[in-house]
Design an enzyme around this catalytic site. Structure first.
Site, mmCIF file in Angstrom:
data_model
loop_
_atom_site.group_PDB
_atom_site.id
_atom_site.type_symbol
_atom_site.label_atom_id
_atom_site.label_comp_id
_atom_site.label_asym_id
_atom_site.label_seq_id
_atom_site.Cartn_x
_atom_site.Cartn_y
_atom_site.Cartn_z
ATOM 1 C CB CYS A 82 40.269 71.963 40.296
ATOM 2 S SG CYS A 82 38.786 71.053 39.856
ATOM 3 C CG HIS A 169 39.327 76.067 37.644
ATOM 4 N ND1 HIS A 169 40.418 75.352 37.192
ATOM 5 C CD2 HIS A 169 38.349 75.155 37.835
ATOM 6 C CE1 HIS A 169 40.105 74.075 37.098
ATOM 7 N NE2 HIS A 169 38.849 73.927 37.493
ATOM 8 C CD GLU A 171 42.788 77.976 36.403
ATOM 9 O OE1 GLU A 171 42.803 78.346 37.582
ATOM 10 O OE2 GLU A 171 42.538 76.797 36.063
#
Ligand code: XMP
Length: 512
Positions: A82, A169, A171
């Site tokens: 990002c 993202h 994660e």
């Protein structure tokens, strides 16, 4: 095993800690440092690979936090996520600007070019986006790897360096392919071996503590909770009897807590543990005090006073071991970008400075559940390791209004019954935190054939992941019925039990 560390440069994203988590879950140790850390310091961590986090900042603004451009000369595998993507693009000759349409939520990624980062990932996949800026052009040497409907450059790679950039993202759980992408980065691109586990952590932490402390004396304050018990056990493994532990029994602990810790750590493991009975002292200071914040302040100040007096009897102590955890270390996104601030431990705030103690914080890179795992690795029993969180000011914030010995005894007994019933019904681990609160009101009841006018106990159980927000636990009615009936019948001075069904917000977890 070769030491492998992934260094995460934090630009203030709310997900940075999650990146660290995911990397460790994949068996590679990871550490977070401020995103603006100078190159020399980054080098001193000897990173095997770098990950650049997201950020609430806009890269094209003057005050935006930027990585040291030297990181691109290290030749280390690098993953920009990002904002980490956008900052890299800016520093390497590309262009970033405000996106015509911000993108929050899942988006469909379409791959345009092959990349080892996407091995095992379908050509089209959904992933979580959260950005208001976008990359409009890449610098020389970079290739576009993916796009979305709103975002022309959603992933990129460098032609000759092991640098990979993604707008989404990986994660977060909303990016189902995220784990595979991180795995590819760690094991295919950075060619790491993995295999890191708590056992390695213990070995390195013990060696590290030994090296730092040398022949010095270490002091550790035990609270009865998980963190301090784990820190003490770890330090004991490192320096043995050169660790002195102090447990200040302020009379605000849970039923049997001081004794249990003394038995488990002192008697069973041979830690040098001094239990200071300061119950009278705390009660005297708290007498008549009703304001919750004032109670907290008094307890904090008194704790330091007792601890300091006790410590002075040991001779020259140099070190203080503290159970600071990762969430205490890493500043949240809203508080600033990537700068590290250590939250002063509520119990011993100000003590290190006053006593000129140097800090050892072996848990500062771990999350709560990792601390629990570490506790188990060190052989601590489950009931100590799995304990619910407990506030520093203890039962003082659970007997509402002024604190006195009689009310504390009532509360402790009611709380022990509630916890015993939760354990019996196998609900203790299904709720994040549970406890009893003693209300400062009396209500009418009938016991036997007699009218009673006694206190009310409120039971509270919440589901939460970090205590920041919480919902009340939907405990089975049968469990509540049994706990309530036992408390009202067995605890003298209580004739009514209620269950708190408010979430946080608008309420808080504790009542004070
Ligand atoms: P609240 O009541 O703020 O609690 O919703 C969130 C979590 O923090 C714990 N808590 C404290 N912990 N010192 C602590 O160490 C305190 O003064 C304190 N107040 C609340 C609370 O038990 C819950 O887990």
């Amino acid at each position: 095993m070769a030491r492998e560390t992934v260094l995460i440069l934090d630009f203030g994203s709310q997900y940075t800690q999650l990146i660290a988590r995911r990397v460790r879950e994949l068996g590679v140790f990871s550490e977070i440092v401020p995103g603006t850390t100078p190159l020399a310091q980054i080098r001193s961590h000897r990173p095997s690979a770098l990950i650049l986090s997201g950020s609430p900042a806009s890269g094209y603004r003057a005050q935006a936090p930027m990585p040291d451009p030297g990181i691109y000369t290290l030749g280390k595998p690098l993953l920009g996520i990002c904002y980490g993507f956008q900052a890299t693009v800016q520093l390497t000759g590309g262009r970033v600007a405000k996106a015509p349409r911000a993108e929050y939520g899942t988006a469909t990624f379409v791959r345009d070019a092959p990349s080892p980062l996407f091995l095992g990932v379908p050509k089209r996949f959904r992933a979580w986006m959260s950005h208001g800026d976008e990359v409009q052009a890449l610098g020389q040497g970079w290739t576009r790897v993916a796009h979305t409907a709103n975002c022309a450059f959603a992933a990129a790679r460098h032609a000759t360096q092991p640098f990979h950039l993604i707008q989404f993202h990986p994660e977060v759980v909303h990016s189902p392919m995220g784990r595979q992408v991180l795995r590819n980065f760690l094991f295919r691109i950075a060619r790491l071996k993995g295999g890191w586990s708590m056992r390695h952590f213990v070995r390195t932490a013990v060696a590290d503590i030994r090296a730092r402390v040398g022949d010095g004396l270490v002091l550790c304050g035990l609270s009865g909770g998980v963190d301090s018990s784990v820190v003490a056990t770890l330090c004991h493994r490192a320096v043995g009897r050169r660790l002195v532990c102090v447990l200040v029994d302020h009379g605000l602990l849970r039923e049997g807590e001081a004794l249990e810790v003394a038995r488990e750590l002192g008697e069973k493991r041979g830690l040098d543990l001094r239990v200071v009975d300061a119950r009278e002292r705390f009660l005297a200071k708290l007498a008549g005090v009703t304001d919750p914040e004032q109670k907290r302040r008094i307890i904090g100040a008194e704790f330091i006073a007792v601890f300091e007096e006790e410590a002075k009897t040991f001779g020259p102590v140099e070190w203080l071991a503290q159970g600071t955890l990762y969430p205490d270390v890493i500043e949240s996104a809203s508080a600033g970008w990537g700068s590290q601030v250590i939250k002063t431990h509520h119990n011993v705030g100000g003590l290190p400075e006053r006593m000129r103690l140097k800090l050892i914080e072996p848990l500062r890179l771990l999350f709560k559940d990792e601390v629990r795992e570490l506790g188990r690795e060190l052989g601590l029993p489950d009931h100590l390791v799995d304990r619910h969180p407990f506030p520093g000011p203890g039962l003082a914030v659970r007997t509402l209004g002024a604190v006195n010995a009689q009310d504390l005894a009532i509360l402790r007994q009611a709380d022990a019954i509630f916890i015993a019933e939760l354990r019996r019904a196998k609900w203790y681990h299904r709720t994040w935190q549970a406890f009893a609160v003693l209300l400062p009101v009396s209500t009418v009841g009938v016991k036997g054939d007699e009218r009673s006018y006694e206190k009310v106990i409120a039971l509270r159980a919440v589901d939460s992941s970090d205590g920041m927000t919480a919902d009340w636990t939907r405990l089975p009615a049968s469990l509540l019925a049994r706990a309530a009936s036992r408390i009202a019948n067995e605890v003298r001075g209580v004739n009514r039990v209620v269950y708190d069904c408010t979430s946080k917000p608008p309420a808080t977890i504790e009542w004070e």
